[in-house]
Design a protein around this motif. Structure first.
Motif: not given
Length: 260
Positions: A136-141, A174-179
């Motif tokens: 996933i590109a630049h998740p911080e955005r 959280s979603e990002i950790v689960e992904l």
């Protein structure tokens, strides 16, 4: 800097999308990337149905032509063809011929900036059915990964910005950790750490960095202007958090190669 880094996300190819507008700008960007320490650059123009129709064959041909020009100019970069695949209803039909991140099983995917997390888990399953995994590109955005979602949406975001809440943390559920548990990997933009996209994006990038969520970095370079300043400023911020060894590990793509 020695040339040892890999740029996993770059709009270097001329006149294919919203990146370099012509060959002159592409060459300027290439010289800057090489001087900074990149040895390999993944050329990842947008692939968006109805927008940027950069099919794999077109990108491969453009990379071959650009590589010849770099070699003639004595610019020491190895170019790798790729795409920044937009996460929409057309993505599944592209998967059989999609350009991966080099020889890996990872596919660079851009999540719509204002989408919710409901798109993401089905994407993981769809890619897995083709033997692929999302990078996933630049998740911080992306607002889908905003920790303020778990703190009351807009009010939570305002509280964080105004300093009325303690420093945000990322919950294990959280979603990002689960992904990441499900096989997703995440590419950070050096410009995000430099504040190139604003304060909130910078803070999310630092939060994700401290929690070890990134597997690689990219320049996401679109223009040659101020590229050197962006790269060096982003590097300095990452190094202040991870130290030299940790920063170089991410810039080499070692973690992604190891599946971490």
């Amino acid at each position: 800097m020695t040339s040892e880094f890999t740029d996993f996300h770059c709009h270097l190819l001329p006149a294919l999308d919203d990146g370099a507008v012509n060959l002159r700008e592409s060459l300027s960007m290439a010289r800057t990337l090489s001087s900074f320490g990149f040895a390999t650059v993944h050329c990842t123009p947008h692939l968006i149905r109805g927008g940027y129709e950069n099919e794999p064959a077109r990108v491969i041909r453009a990379v071959q032509l650009m590589q010849r020009r770099l070699d003639d100019e004595g610019i020491h970069l190895r170019l790798v063809p790729g795409n920044e695949h937009y996460l929409d209803q057309y993505l599944p039909e592209m998967l059989p011929t999609a350009l991966r991140a080099g020889n890996s099983r990872y596919l660079l995917v851009e999540v719509p900036f204002h989408s919710g997390p409901e798109l993401l888990r089905p994407m993981v399953q769809t890619l897995a059915s083709h033997g692929l995994a999302p990078l996933i590109a630049h998740p911080e955005r992306c607002s889908a990964f905003d920790p303020a979602r778990a703190r009351g949406g807009l009010w939570g975001a305002l509280a964080m910005v105004l300093g009325n809440e303690p420093e945000p943390q990322i919950d294990e559920g959280s979603e990002i950790v689960e992904l990441k548990r499900l096989g997703c990997r995440f590419q950070g933009n050096l410009g995000s750490f430099a504040g190139y996209y604003g304060y909130e994006v910078r803070e999310r990038a630092l939060l994700f960095l401290r929690h070890g969520l990134y597997s690689c970095f990219g320049s996401d370079a679109h223009r040659g202007e101020k590229l050197w300043e962006m790269l060096t400023a982003g590097y300095a911020v990452v190094e202040s958090v991870l130290g030299e060894a940790g920063t170089r590990e991410l810039l080499r793509g070692t973690l992604l190669a190891n599946g971490a």
